[in-house]
Design an enzyme around this catalytic site. Structure first.
Site, short mmCIF file in Angstrom:
data_model
loop_
_atom_site.label_atom_id
_atom_site.label_comp_id
_atom_site.label_asym_id
_atom_site.label_seq_id
_atom_site.Cartn_x
_atom_site.Cartn_y
_atom_site.Cartn_z
N LYS A 1 -17.61 4.24 -11.36
CA LYS A 1 -19.14 4.33 -10.65
C LYS A 1 -19.13 5.42 -9.96
O LYS A 1 -17.90 5.36 -9.10
CB LYS A 1 -19.76 2.96 -10.38
CG LYS A 1 -19.78 1.70 -11.29
CD LYS A 1 -20.33 0.44 -10.83
CE LYS A 1 -20.16 -0.47 -11.78
NZ LYS A 1 -20.74 -1.67 -11.46
N ASP B 1 -6.30 3.10 -11.57
CA ASP B 1 -8.12 2.68 -11.68
C ASP B 1 -9.07 4.12 -11.55
O ASP B 1 -8.79 4.64 -10.55
CB ASP B 1 -8.06 1.74 -10.60
CG ASP B 1 -9.39 0.79 -10.84
OD1 ASP B 1 -10.38 1.67 -11.57
OD2 ASP B 1 -9.53 0.03 -10.53
N ASP C 1 0.71 -1.17 -0.05
CA ASP C 1 0.14 -0.03 0.09
C ASP C 1 0.86 1.17 -0.05
O ASP C 1 1.57 1.41 1.00
CB ASP C 1 -0.98 -0.12 0.99
CG ASP C 1 -1.90 1.07 1.19
OD1 ASP C 1 -1.79 2.07 0.57
OD2 ASP C 1 -2.98 0.89 1.90
#
Length: 278
Positions: A174, A170, A147
């Site tokens: 939506k 990414d 991360d």
């Protein structure tokens, strides 16, 4: 050196079948850990999802041999000495999300005086970038697994970085997933605390709504200024390679936008221990 057997690695004709992995046995004993930070840090919404895909024999070989030399698990347990990590005191650029590593390797080869700390969670990509680094004799690349938020917050010192690259993250298209997008005000505040004055933040995306959001949040953030006088997007710099992924998007009619912002000089350090802002 012979190629070690690795679970789930693709085999060529005539290769022996890999040994079955015992329950609980690491996929790559000397390679990246599946979850390096474990449960040591708070649960939060992440901007990435680990992708499980097949690892080729060459990628598995690179992970086994080169990870102990050029790999880094982001466990959050210590603060990194970047000069020690790279073996020199050259400027370090953090790249978050490098895919299969082709662009990273090209940029490293073109600019050997800049070190690249490349972060991703995609195991085949990690193996491929290590393979490319060895094949091309690149000593200025280190591959980090885990991360990037934990890396920035727990493992890097203030002003440690000379640049930040986020190429084709990414887009989480939506609306209910927009909170997962990486380029948010909170992330920029954290990144700013680890970027030296004058450091460049370079983002690129082929998702136009996300490009608009990136431009909006970067423009509004007090720690950054647009390198474009018109306050808009930048032409693709010659030093950012045109990748196969990008070509595919362009062939489909996608519009690629680059953003180049600069870390403004510090003027708010007073009273903050060690320069930390988060």
């Amino acid at each position: 050196m012979s190629t070690p057997e690795a679970p789930h690695a693709e085999r060529t004709a005539g290769e022996p079948a890999p040994r079955a992995r015992a329950k609980g046995e690491p996929r790559f004993p000397d390679g990246p850990k599946a979850d390096p930070a474990g449960s040591h840090f708070e649960r939060r919404i992440r901007s990435f999802q680990p992708r499980r895909s097949r690892v080729t024999a060459g990628q598995a070989d690179a992970l086994q041999r080169l990870w102990p030399v050029w790999g880094l698990d982001i466990d959050g347990s210590r603060r990194l000495d970047l000069a020690e990590l790279f073996g020199n005191g050259r400027p370090v650029v953090l790249e978050i999300g490098f895919g299969m590593g082709e662009a990273t390797a090209e940029m490293a080869a073109a600019d050997p005086d800049t070190n690249i700390l490349a972060v991703d969670v995609h195991t085949p990509g990690q193996g491929h970038l290590l393979h490319l680094a060895e094949e091309r004799g690149l000593t200025n690349v280190r591959v980090a697994n885990g991360d990037a938020i934990i890396l920035l917050r727990e493992m890097l010192a203030p002003d440690a970085l000379s640049g930040l690259r986020v190429f084709f993250p990414d887009p989480w298209p939506k609306k209910r997933h927009h909170k997962r997008r990486l380029i948010q005000p909170e992330f920029l505040t954290l990144a700013a605390s680890r970027l030296a004055p004058g450091a460049t933040v370079h983002c690129a995306t082929d998702w136009e709504p996300y490009a608009g959001q990136m431009l909006e949040v970067l423009t509004a953030h007090p720690d950054f200024e647009n390198t474009r006088e018109d306050g808009g997007f930048a032409p693709r710099p010659a030093f950012r390679p045109l990748t196969r992924f990008e070509r595919q998007g362009l062939d489909k009619g996608h519009v690629v936008n680059d953003l180049l912002f600069r870390r403004v000089p510090h003027d708010d350090r007073a009273g903050r221990p060690d320069g930390d802002t988060v």
